[in-house]
Scaffold this motif. Structure first.
Motif, PDB file in Angstrom:
ATOM      1  N   ARG A  50       0.835  -1.197   0.000  1.00  0.00           N
ATOM      2  CA  ARG A  50       0.000   0.000   0.000  1.00  0.00           C
ATOM      3  C   ARG A  50       0.872   1.249   0.000  1.00  0.00           C
ATOM      4  O   ARG A  50       1.956   1.268   0.589  1.00  0.00           O
ATOM      5  CB  ARG A  50      -0.911   0.017   1.229  1.00  0.00           C
ATOM      6  N   ASP A  81       0.468   4.028   1.589  1.00  0.00           N
ATOM      7  CA  ASP A  81       0.702   4.634   2.899  1.00  0.00           C
ATOM      8  C   ASP A  81       1.831   3.927   3.642  1.00  0.00           C
ATOM      9  O   ASP A  81       2.609   4.559   4.365  1.00  0.00           O
ATOM     10  CB  ASP A  81      -0.580   4.655   3.735  1.00  0.00           C
ATOM     11  N   LYS A 102       5.070   5.053   2.010  1.00  0.00           N
ATOM     12  CA  LYS A 102       5.397   6.416   2.444  1.00  0.00           C
ATOM     13  C   LYS A 102       5.942   6.426   3.866  1.00  0.00           C
ATOM     14  O   LYS A 102       6.952   7.081   4.159  1.00  0.00           O
ATOM     15  CB  LYS A 102       4.151   7.299   2.355  1.00  0.00           C
ATOM     16  N   GLU A 103       5.262   5.713   4.777  1.00  0.00           N
ATOM     17  CA  GLU A 103       5.698   5.710   6.174  1.00  0.00           C
ATOM     18  C   GLU A 103       7.106   5.154   6.318  1.00  0.00           C
ATOM     19  O   GLU A 103       7.946   5.720   7.025  1.00  0.00           O
ATOM     20  CB  GLU A 103       4.706   4.904   7.024  1.00  0.00           C
TER      21      GLU A 103
END
Length: 276
Positions: A160, A162, A165-166
């Motif tokens: 995913r 997100d 990105k994290e």
């Protein structure tokens, strides 16, 4: 190719690619960038190769960029402003991307640490088997950089956005079990190299043409339109039906005997140009 990377092709068609700088935890310097790419390119047109296993010698898969070499070579050589940059994939992206260009299945066996550029190399493989205690990180932010070795373009197929990105924003270290949870690794294994070799052995027992066409179908068809994907399935399978290796697969399957396959077809991988 220097001794930074060792390629051994076994009689059964498995090519074992060993990152061979154990004293530096297989950290990547300019010589290793070039050697990893050369190793991958040497396998692209070798029709005797049916599967590839890539792993690191010593205590780690790859600790990422060798910062001491960055200091020695200077920013003009290693930074994105280098004269060697100018086309995609560039020299530094190629060490990960070349494994997607190798037409046969590529399996990474990951142990120890797998940081930064090392993780991006592993991401270029089709499958990744990791030890539960393997330490992994998208570490570039620690050095004021972004992932620049094709990792962002490969991660979009794996996890995913997100999560990507994290992990990129924080650069935090995660383990093998978390990597599987995130979609970055395929499976946890007590002995990643033994697991990777066992999977490779199951692959080379099957028709090499089917393996190559299946990889092509996923590489080119995973994010294409539905119509394009269906047409790709039809076109590639039509090339397999009735071919020598496909008929051998039927014969061996019916007789429950080992298949006696020929090297893969000359036109078995198009690298983005699959309709011929």
């Amino acid at each position: 190719m220097s001794n930074r990377v060792v390629v051994t092709i076994k009689e059964n068609g498995i090519a074992v690619v060993t990152l061979n700088r154990p004293e530096k935890m297989n950290a990547i310097d300019l010589d290793m960038f070039e050697s990893i790419t050369a190793a991958g390119e040497s396998l692209i047109n070798n029709r005797a190769v049916k599967a590839v296993v890539i792993h690191g010698d010593g205590a780690a898969f790859c600790a990422g960029l060798d910062l001491s070499s960055l200091a020695e070579d200077g920013p003009d050589e290693m930074a994105l402003g280098s004269p060697k940059i100018g086309k995609a994939p560039n020299l530094y992206q190629k060490v990960a991307w070349v494994w997607k260009e190798v037409p046969v299945p590529v399996i990474a066996a990951v142990h120890g640490v797998c940081f930064g550029g090392g993780l991006q190399i592993a991401l270029g493989a089709d499958m990744r088997y990791v030890h539960k205690d393997t330490k992994m990180s998208i570490m570039e932010s620690k050095w004021g950089l972004i992932p620049d070795m094709a990792g962002t373009q490969i991660l979009r197929d794996l996890c995913r956005v997100d999560i990507a990105k994290e992990l990129t924003f924080t650069g935090r270290i995660f383990n093998g079990e978390q990597a599987v949870q995130y979609g970055i690794a395929t499976e946890v294994a007590i002995d990643p190299l033994a697991k990777a070799m066992a999977v490779a052995e199951s692959i080379v027992a099957l028709s090499p043409d089917a393996m190559v066409y299946a990889k092509q179908l996923f590489e080119d068809g995973w994010q294409c339109s539905r119509e394009e994907g269906l047409l790709m399935e039809e076109t590639l399978n039509a090339k397999l039906m009735g071919s020598e290796n496909q008929m051998e697969a039927v014969r061996s399957g019916m007789s429950k005997s080992k298949g006696n396959y020929k090297p893969r077809m000359q036109d078995a991988f198009y690298q983005g140009n699959w309709i011929k």
